[in-house]
Design a protein around this motif. Sequence first.
Motif, PDB file in Angstrom:
ATOM      1  N   PHE A  10       0.820  -1.205   0.000  1.00  0.00           N
ATOM      2  CA  PHE A  10       0.000   0.000   0.000  1.00  0.00           C
ATOM      3  C   PHE A  10       0.861   1.265   0.000  1.00  0.00           C
ATOM      4  O   PHE A  10       0.476   2.281  -0.583  1.00  0.00           O
ATOM      5  N   LEU A  11       2.028   1.225   0.643  1.00  0.00           N
ATOM      6  CA  LEU A  11       2.931   2.380   0.582  1.00  0.00           C
ATOM      7  C   LEU A  11       3.442   2.601  -0.841  1.00  0.00           C
ATOM      8  O   LEU A  11       3.630   3.748  -1.275  1.00  0.00           O
ATOM      9  N   THR A  12       3.648   1.493  -1.570  1.00  0.00           N
ATOM     10  CA  THR A  12       4.068   1.618  -2.968  1.00  0.00           C
ATOM     11  C   THR A  12       2.987   2.302  -3.796  1.00  0.00           C
ATOM     12  O   THR A  12       3.277   3.193  -4.614  1.00  0.00           O
ATOM     13  N   PHE A  13       1.722   1.883  -3.599  1.00  0.00           N
ATOM     14  CA  PHE A  13       0.616   2.548  -4.294  1.00  0.00           C
ATOM     15  C   PHE A  13       0.540   4.025  -3.926  1.00  0.00           C
ATOM     16  O   PHE A  13       0.318   4.890  -4.784  1.00  0.00           O
ATOM     17  N   THR A  14       0.726   4.322  -2.636  1.00  0.00           N
ATOM     18  CA  THR A  14       0.652   5.709  -2.186  1.00  0.00           C
ATOM     19  C   THR A  14       1.727   6.562  -2.845  1.00  0.00           C
ATOM     20  O   THR A  14       1.456   7.669  -3.336  1.00  0.00           O
ATOM     21  N   CYS A  15       2.956   6.058  -2.866  1.00  0.00           N
ATOM     22  CA  CYS A  15       4.043   6.812  -3.502  1.00  0.00           C
ATOM     23  C   CYS A  15       3.791   7.000  -4.997  1.00  0.00           C
ATOM     24  O   CYS A  15       4.095   8.057  -5.562  1.00  0.00           O
ATOM     25  N   SER A  16       3.226   5.983  -5.638  1.00  0.00           N
ATOM     26  CA  SER A  16       2.932   6.103  -7.072  1.00  0.00           C
ATOM     27  C   SER A  16       1.911   7.192  -7.339  1.00  0.00           C
ATOM     28  O   SER A  16       2.051   7.980  -8.291  1.00  0.00           O
TER      29      SER A  16
ATOM     30  N   TRP B 255      -8.063  15.629  -5.103  1.00  0.00           N
ATOM     31  CA  TRP B 255      -7.589  14.329  -5.581  1.00  0.00           C
ATOM     32  C   TRP B 255      -6.727  13.652  -4.524  1.00  0.00           C
ATOM     33  O   TRP B 255      -6.857  12.458  -4.263  1.00  0.00           O
ATOM     34  N   THR B 256      -5.842  14.418  -3.879  1.00  0.00           N
ATOM     35  CA  THR B 256      -4.987  13.855  -2.826  1.00  0.00           C
ATOM     36  C   THR B 256      -5.822  13.359  -1.663  1.00  0.00           C
ATOM     37  O   THR B 256      -5.560  12.271  -1.112  1.00  0.00           O
ATOM     38  N   LEU B 257      -6.813  14.133  -1.257  1.00  0.00           N
ATOM     39  CA  LEU B 257      -7.671  13.738  -0.136  1.00  0.00           C
ATOM     40  C   LEU B 257      -8.424  12.456  -0.450  1.00  0.00           C
ATOM     41  O   LEU B 257      -8.507  11.548   0.395  1.00  0.00           O
ATOM     42  N   ARG B 258      -8.966  12.350  -1.670  1.00  0.00           N
ATOM     43  CA  ARG B 258      -9.706  11.143  -2.038  1.00  0.00           C
ATOM     44  C   ARG B 258      -8.799   9.908  -2.038  1.00  0.00           C
ATOM     45  O   ARG B 258      -9.165   8.855  -1.512  1.00  0.00           O
ATOM     46  N   VAL B 259      -7.622  10.031  -2.606  1.00  0.00           N
ATOM     47  CA  VAL B 259      -6.716   8.885  -2.711  1.00  0.00           C
ATOM     48  C   VAL B 259      -6.246   8.429  -1.329  1.00  0.00           C
ATOM     49  O   VAL B 259      -6.255   7.229  -1.013  1.00  0.00           O
ATOM     50  N   LEU B 260      -5.839   9.373  -0.491  1.00  0.00           N
ATOM     51  CA  LEU B 260      -5.322   9.009   0.823  1.00  0.00           C
ATOM     52  C   LEU B 260      -6.395   8.369   1.699  1.00  0.00           C
ATOM     53  O   LEU B 260      -6.147   7.361   2.374  1.00  0.00           O
ATOM     54  N   LEU B 261      -7.610   8.927   1.683  1.00  0.00           N
ATOM     55  CA  LEU B 261      -8.692   8.336   2.475  1.00  0.00           C
ATOM     56  C   LEU B 261      -9.015   6.919   1.997  1.00  0.00           C
ATOM     57  O   LEU B 261      -9.210   6.012   2.804  1.00  0.00           O
ATOM     58  N   SER B 262      -9.053   6.737   0.700  1.00  0.00           N
ATOM     59  CA  SER B 262      -9.367   5.420   0.160  1.00  0.00           C
ATOM     60  C   SER B 262      -8.282   4.403   0.507  1.00  0.00           C
ATOM     61  O   SER B 262      -8.583   3.267   0.903  1.00  0.00           O
ATOM     62  N   LEU B 263      -7.013   4.795   0.383  1.00  0.00           N
ATOM     63  CA  LEU B 263      -5.925   3.867   0.704  1.00  0.00           C
ATOM     64  C   LEU B 263      -5.889   3.526   2.192  1.00  0.00           C
ATOM     65  O   LEU B 263      -5.583   2.391   2.560  1.00  0.00           O
ATOM     66  N   ILE B 264      -6.195   4.493   3.050  1.00  0.00           N
ATOM     67  CA  ILE B 264      -6.239   4.210   4.489  1.00  0.00           C
ATOM     68  C   ILE B 264      -7.305   3.175   4.796  1.00  0.00           C
ATOM     69  O   ILE B 264      -7.080   2.230   5.566  1.00  0.00           O
TER      70      ILE B 264
END
Length: 322
Positions: A31-37, A53-62
């Motif tokens: 998941f850290l790899t996806f986050t960095c990508s 966009w950043t807020l949506r991605v980070l919330l979804s990955l968490i």
Amino acid sequence: MTLFDGIYPFYPQQRKVFVFDVSTIIVIVVFLTFTCSFLLIIPGIRGRARIYWTLRVLLSLIMGVVIVVVQFTGDWETGWVKANTSYKSFSRALVNVDIGLHVGLAGVNVTLRGNPVNQVNETIDYNEHFAWSFNADYDQSYSEGLERGLPSPILYVAEKFTTQSPCSMHRQYRISSHYASATLWVAFCTWLISNILFSMPVLVYGGYMLLVTGAFMIFSLLSFSTVKNSLMCPIQFGTTILRTGYGGSFWLMLVIGLLCFVAGITVVALHYFNLDLLKTFFDLHEDKAEEYQEMTEVYVNPHFVNKGLSPSQLSKLNSKGI
């Protein structure tokens, strides 16, 4: 059995301490790899859309990483007790230790830590795992612990969870853990579907799937908590009793489950009451604006215009930008 320099020769010495679960580390790294990508894409996004966009991605990955990681953690239920107890069989020596019990969805960890760590010519710092997953045999793990000569407090706690124990704790915990794990995997699938729907984009249905994700996460907590409704055998060391309570993974799941509910309700409510704001958050208005901005004025060269057009008609065409 004889002693040699105060050490029992048939017991292994200085057991290796359990440090981390490899499966948990693998999930976090993925998941850290996806986050960095995704973070590498941020500089290419303009304006306020970058923040959304950043807020949506980070919330979804968490949400996704928590659903998967808690499958492998061992602190859904934890308990500690400090006691003076015998260290190993055939010995009258007493040690002052902290004894911990950590229950996860895949099994239990029993921790033994000395106060101080060095006592009776040994380093007392253990963490032994006994698994009850589908591909594991708990009784076999317990038998191997007996053969390896684990300290008596660890074997005493682990024995409470064997299938032969009159406490029936193995059946209670194993069934509730399996149902909790199954509902979590369903929640992970619905989380994936919600992300697909948001990217299509079908926003309101993505919100509905977030609500379903939160519901399955709460169902997993209810499944695990059913253990508390049954009578439990006391785990007692002298006059002290080892009592357990819900651990970090349980409360983390509750927080993320409620977060899924809040996010899902927010998306559905905005869809029906303020659709423009929802489209702005998901960056849908800018696409349409760019389409209109791409329309440029075109001027007509009079030398190539049909000679049948009058000057007044030609001026009208130029004024309309055709």
